[in-house]
Design an enzyme around this catalytic site. Structure first.
Site, mmCIF file in Angstrom:
data_model
loop_
_atom_site.group_PDB
_atom_site.id
_atom_site.type_symbol
_atom_site.label_atom_id
_atom_site.label_comp_id
_atom_site.label_asym_id
_atom_site.label_seq_id
_atom_site.Cartn_x
_atom_site.Cartn_y
_atom_site.Cartn_z
ATOM 1 N N HIS A 78 -22.258 -22.669 6.281
ATOM 2 C CA HIS A 78 -21.274 -22.231 7.278
ATOM 3 C C HIS A 78 -21.590 -22.906 8.620
ATOM 4 O O HIS A 78 -22.761 -23.099 8.975
ATOM 5 C CB HIS A 78 -21.310 -20.708 7.421
ATOM 6 N N GLY A 131 -12.924 -18.494 14.706
ATOM 7 C CA GLY A 131 -12.980 -17.394 15.671
ATOM 8 C C GLY A 131 -12.295 -17.651 16.994
ATOM 9 O O GLY A 131 -12.517 -16.920 17.967
ATOM 10 N N GLU A 151 -21.648 -21.857 11.554
ATOM 11 C CA GLU A 151 -22.567 -21.103 12.435
ATOM 12 C C GLU A 151 -24.022 -21.283 12.012
ATOM 13 O O GLU A 151 -24.923 -21.270 12.849
ATOM 14 C CB GLU A 151 -22.166 -19.621 12.456
ATOM 15 N N SER A 197 -9.399 -18.903 11.923
ATOM 16 C CA SER A 197 -8.335 -18.153 12.614
ATOM 17 C C SER A 197 -7.131 -17.821 11.725
ATOM 18 O O SER A 197 -5.980 -17.922 12.151
ATOM 19 C CB SER A 197 -7.895 -18.903 13.871
ATOM 20 N N GLY A 229 -12.667 -13.037 11.216
ATOM 21 C CA GLY A 229 -12.199 -11.959 12.093
ATOM 22 C C GLY A 229 -11.381 -10.859 11.442
ATOM 23 O O GLY A 229 -11.740 -9.679 11.513
ATOM 24 N N LYS A 239 -19.740 -11.690 8.494
ATOM 25 C CA LYS A 239 -20.776 -12.158 9.432
ATOM 26 C C LYS A 239 -21.759 -11.007 9.722
ATOM 27 O O LYS A 239 -22.048 -10.245 8.819
ATOM 28 C CB LYS A 239 -20.127 -12.718 10.704
ATOM 29 N N ASN A 248 -15.647 -13.045 5.121
ATOM 30 C CA ASN A 248 -16.977 -13.240 5.703
ATOM 31 C C ASN A 248 -17.141 -12.251 6.851
ATOM 32 O O ASN A 248 -16.601 -12.460 7.934
ATOM 33 C CB ASN A 248 -17.083 -14.695 6.196
ATOM 34 N N GLU A 283 -13.507 -25.773 7.132
ATOM 35 C CA GLU A 283 -13.415 -24.929 8.320
ATOM 36 C C GLU A 283 -13.627 -25.786 9.567
ATOM 37 O O GLU A 283 -14.778 -26.085 9.932
ATOM 38 C CB GLU A 283 -14.494 -23.842 8.281
HETATM 39 C C1 PEP Z 1 -15.351 -17.993 9.463
HETATM 40 O O1 PEP Z 1 -16.257 -17.598 10.156
HETATM 41 O O2 PEP Z 1 -15.622 -18.496 8.368
HETATM 42 C C2 PEP Z 1 -13.982 -17.851 9.927
HETATM 43 C C3 PEP Z 1 -13.065 -18.529 9.334
HETATM 44 O O3 PEP Z 1 -13.774 -17.012 10.988
HETATM 45 P P1 PEP Z 1 -12.350 -16.634 11.651
HETATM 46 O O4 PEP Z 1 -11.415 -16.250 10.542
HETATM 47 O O5 PEP Z 1 -12.658 -15.477 12.550
HETATM 48 O O6 PEP Z 1 -11.879 -17.836 12.375
#
Ligand code: PEP
Length: 234
Positions: free
Chosen positions: A98, A162, A100, A194, A216, A11, A9, A156
């Site tokens: 998601h 993040g 966000e 993460s 990330g 983003k 992803n 998640e």
């Molecule tokens: C995400 O945004 O779906 C995600 C898992 O981000 P990160 O790997 O940066 O935690």
């Protein structure tokens, strides 16, 4: 090891076409086609068509997904992107729900449910993100068992996205089993939050997920490729 789904992803990154092209080309060059993995890259909408064409002779190595879509097929909806459009340009997956989008764009379970139905109707596969178990029933309301079977469900935890604080394997497994209790033992599930090349494998081997949703490090080609390589069927 069963085939692992690895979803990137991006983003709202990177901000230029050149950077997006470089990132895609690096990943495309760096990974091999392997039965052990299905790599799905979800860039911002504006790069999808361009990256699809950029695959050149490498068709099938990387699949493309969107990060969202409209709950309507067409009409006077300024700024929206239809799943019909996504299908037409060769997109195969759509991330929906998601954290966000739920948090910053006030997406509701009802709205996510509409989007899932439309995405399925248009022959795309939803990647449904949840951070609470009760979201599953609401997000999948009125969808047949057969259609639910096409959905990748990603756990998640909000606090792990993040932050560099990944969920421990035992806790992640507990949530995974809760999802499987609702959707069945064999339902494909992903973990996201993460992930890095050091902790990635444990979510498959210890927490029994079928794949990963990566934010990330999907922007760091070396680390992303290193993570993908862990899952090759040797
Ligand atoms: C995400 O945004 O779906 C995600 C898992 O981000 P990160 O790997 O940066 O935690």
């Amino acid at each position: 090891m069963k085939k692992a789904f690895i979803v990137a992803n991006w983003k709202m990154n990177p901000v230029t076409f050149k950077e997006a092209e470089n990132l895609f080309v690096s990943v495309n060059k760096g990974i091999k086609k392997d039965k052990g993995i299905e790599v799905i890259i979800c860039p911002p909408f504006v790069y999808l068509n361009f990256l699809k064409k950029n695959q050149k002779g490498e068709k099938g190595k990387i699949r493309l997904g969107a990060q969202n879509c409209s709950s309507q097929e067409k009409g006077a909806l300024t700024g929206e992107i239809s799943p019909v459009m996504l299908k037409k340009i060769g997109c195969e997956y759509v991330i929906l729900g998601h954290f966000e989008r739920r948090k910053y764009f006030s997406e509701t379970d009802e709205g996510i449910n509409k989007k899932i139905k439309l995405v399925l109707k248009n022959g795309l596969k939803p990647i449904l993100c949840i951070n609470e178990i009760l979201q599953i029933k609401k997000d999948l309301k009125g969808i047949s068992k057969k259609e639910i079977g096409k959905i990748l469900v990603a756990y998640e935890p909000a606090w792990a996205i993040g932050t560099g604080k990944a969920c421990d394997y035992t806790q992640a497994k507990k949530f995974n089993l809760l999802i499987k209790k609702v959707l069945g033992k064999k339902h494909p599930t992903l973990y996201g939050g993460s992930i890095n090349a050091q902790n990635a494998l444990g979510y498959i081997q210890k927490s029994e997920f079928s794949g990963l949703l990566i934010g990330g490090i999907s922007l760091k080609p070396k680390e992303f490729i290193k993570t993908v390589e862990l899952f090759y069927n040797k």
